[in-house]
Design a protein around this motif. Structure first.
Motif, PDB file in Angstrom:
ATOM      1  N   CYS A 136     -30.036   3.012  -6.249  1.00  0.00           N
ATOM      2  CA  CYS A 136     -30.748   2.124  -7.178  1.00  0.00           C
ATOM      3  C   CYS A 136     -30.093   2.135  -8.559  1.00  0.00           C
ATOM      4  N   LEU A 184     -38.790   2.824  -4.803  1.00  0.00           N
ATOM      5  CA  LEU A 184     -37.418   2.414  -5.107  1.00  0.00           C
ATOM      6  C   LEU A 184     -37.409   1.079  -5.840  1.00  0.00           C
ATOM      7  N   HIS A 190     -32.234   6.857  -4.470  1.00  0.00           N
ATOM      8  CA  HIS A 190     -32.427   6.754  -5.922  1.00  0.00           C
ATOM      9  C   HIS A 190     -31.087   6.535  -6.615  1.00  0.00           C
ATOM     10  N   THR A 225     -42.183  13.320  -1.642  1.00  0.00           N
ATOM     11  CA  THR A 225     -43.302  12.591  -2.235  1.00  0.00           C
ATOM     12  C   THR A 225     -44.619  12.888  -1.526  1.00  0.00           C
ATOM     13  N   TYR A 269     -42.529   4.534   0.002  1.00  0.00           N
ATOM     14  CA  TYR A 269     -41.316   5.003  -0.653  1.00  0.00           C
ATOM     15  C   TYR A 269     -40.438   3.821  -1.062  1.00  0.00           C
ATOM     16  N   ASP A 276     -31.440  12.558  -4.035  1.00  0.00           N
ATOM     17  CA  ASP A 276     -31.944  11.380  -3.347  1.00  0.00           C
ATOM     18  C   ASP A 276     -30.870  10.295  -3.355  1.00  0.00           C
ATOM     19  N   ASN A 335     -35.507  12.317 -12.336  1.00  0.00           N
ATOM     20  CA  ASN A 335     -36.101  12.092 -11.020  1.00  0.00           C
ATOM     21  C   ASN A 335     -36.624  13.397 -10.424  1.00  0.00           C
ATOM     22  N   PRO A 386     -35.836  12.807   0.961  1.00  0.00           N
ATOM     23  CA  PRO A 386     -36.475  12.568  -0.347  1.00  0.00           C
ATOM     24  C   PRO A 386     -37.900  12.032  -0.226  1.00  0.00           C
ATOM     25  N   THR A 429     -38.164   1.589  -9.394  1.00  0.00           N
ATOM     26  CA  THR A 429     -37.024   2.187 -10.090  1.00  0.00           C
ATOM     27  C   THR A 429     -36.044   1.111 -10.522  1.00  0.00           C
TER      28      THR A 429
END
Length: 514
Positions: A377, A181, A374, A108, A177, A371, A366, A104, A184
């Protein structure tokens, strides 16, 4: 972190052997996978990877396509990354090397680069490795057709470069990254310097690339008990797979031993996650699909949820009972993601979630990126808000659920066995009132089984996506029903197949409660 220098790699492990005559042997849907040991049927050699790098740069187009390259901790990763980069450069492109990363996180890297690639074989054993691709022009991972195009553009011989060619110094993207997170989690909870304060978590990275997530959650106030956080390409504890029994067992033991509120399990490249409840219960497969669907439906009432073909009848009732629409599609994370993106907005439909039973989960919010971090989270925020038990209320689970895989020896033999199985299933339906072919079948044949008293089991016979196997999934709402379905399959569908298929796993299932 156990990533050996290139000069220390065993010479037979990644030899510059003659190029494979057919790179399509390495294609696995939307990515490439193969074995780094010599003499295998799917050899992932340095030469092959250099050719693929050339093909990917050519596929991206432009005068000098830029490609970002990351890898998981496998021992073969650095040499493969160097060879891939050499192919990109030989095709006129440029390379940024980010070192240890997650799949993931590589997404980005777009649109700062024309493309990115993750050197990984996900949860497969250490001798395997592979390549996963993203392209800026689509803002997504390649699909199977695009992957075939990359391989068709690869040269017949590996491109020539000076022996001194090397990767540029690594520029880690994991801190950036981790900050994503963190944002998020903060977006999901009331403002606070430490929004996860008071929460206890057990995080099992399986010696893959996801250990950094523990620090990210701890920085938000959580007490994190780490398991196997240090990247190690030999994966000494257990396979980095959220479904592996030892990964689940050790995480559950940590949750119960530490009195944690949640256990989190990542796969090697962190595009999948599994969970363990505070009571030590696994939250994977159907439970994970239901959990993610409940989160999606609360944020997008009435939306569609796309799953793969092996979700249970109870999951369908759970989604529909909460006002959602359940769409079953083919196995393969890219398949369910593409289908979800296709139907979102079609004829007024909204789709928020694409999820494969193995744990790949992609939310529209997203960017349809599967991911695991994610998803973690989202689930951690739910636990902090008051728990996840209520989200799973009403989920009906089967009495028995098992998948067996029947080895066919080769891909052509697998296709032949599937053709015979499909024909015999449909013949058996004609003579057997308890069997009904499901109206929608995107792969193989899924059959509903009337088990009496309003109870319904089912089975699905399909080809494996990546291996020469016929997969048979059996679920029953009756204790011992799985064995009965297996016995019927041996008699009506697979009789006479012993010379072409290894029926042992199905025969073992048939012996249960015989």
């Amino acid at each position: 972190m156990r990533i050996l220098p290139l000069l220390l790699l065993p010479p037979l492990l990644l030899s510059l052997s003659p190029p494979a005559p057919d790179l399509t042997l390495l294609q696995s849907g939307s990515d490439c996978r193969g074995l780094t040991t010599p003499g295998s049927a799917r050899p992932l050699t340095l030469s092959a990877v250099a050719r693929i790098g050339y093909g990917f740069a050519t596929f991206l187009g432009g005068p000098s396509p830029s490609v970002s390259v990351g890898l998981d901790p496998r021992l073969s990763g650095p040499a493969l990354a160097r060879s891939f980069a050499s192919g990109v450069v030989a095709a006129g492109g440029s390379v940024t090397f980010v070192g240890l990363s997650t799949t993931p996180a590589m997404f980005t890297e777009l649109p700062a680069h024309d493309g990115s690639v993750m050197v990984t074989a996900s949860h497969l054993p250490p001798a395997w490795n592979g390549l996963k691709f993203f392209a800026a022009r689509s803002g997504a991972g390649l699909d199977a057709g695009e992957m075939s195009r990359v391989l068709s553009l690869a040269p017949a011989e590996p491109p020539a470069l000076p022996p001194s060619f090397s990767l540029p110094p690594a520029r880690s993207i994991l801190p950036r990254y981790a900050a994503l997170l963190s944002r998020t989690v903060r977006s999901l909870l009331p403002p606070s310097p430490l929004p996860l304060s008071g929460l206890s978590l057990a995080l099992n990275a399986g010696h893959g690339a996801g250990g950094f997530v523990a620090a990210a959650l701890a920085a938000l106030g959580a007490e994190v008990h780490g398991l196997h956080l240090e990247p190690d390409g030999e994966f000494p504890a257990h396979p980095a797979n959220p479904e592996h029994p030892e990964a689940v067992r050790s995480t559950a033991a940590a949750v119960l031993g530490q009195g944690a509120d949640l256990g989190i399990i990542f796969d090697t490249d962190v595009d999948r996650a599994g969970f363990v409840s505070s009571g030590g219960e696994p939250l994977n497969r159907n439970r994970l699909v239901a959990l993610a669907a409940a989160i999606a439906l609360r944020g997008s009432p009435g939306c569609a949820v796309v799953t793969d073909s092996v979700t249970s009848n109870g999951v369908r009732r759970f989604i529909e009972g909460r006002g959602g629409e359940h769409v079953r599609f083919r196995k393969g994370y890219k398949n369910v993601i593409d289908e979800a993106a296709r139907i979102d907005g079609l004829n007024g439909r909204a789709c928020e979630l694409a999820i494969e039973t193995s744990g790949h989960a992609a939310f529209r919010s997203n960017g349809w990126l599967d991911d695991g971090a994610h998803l973690a989270c989202l689930v951690v925020a739910e636990v902090k808000r008051g728990g996840i038990e209520g989200l799973l209320e009403g989920l009906e689970e089967p009495a028995e659920s098992q998948e067996v895989r029947l080895n066919a020896g080769g891909m052509e033999e697998t296709r032949g066995a599937m053709r015979r199985a499909e024909r015999r299933i449909r013949d058996a339906v004609e003579s057997r009132g308890a069997w009904t072919v499901e109206p929608v079948n995107h792969e193989g044949v899924r059959v509903a089984v009337d088990e009496g008293g309003g109870r319904k089991g089912w089975f699905l016979v399909r080809e494996s996506l990546h291996e020469p196997l016929v997969a048979v999934m059996v679920e029953s709402d009756v204790a011992g029903g799985g064995g009965e379905i297996a016995r019927d399959l041996l008699e009506l569908v697979f009789a006479g197949e012993a010379g072409d298929l290894d029926l042992g796993p199905l025969e073992d299932l048939a012996k249960v409660n015989a």
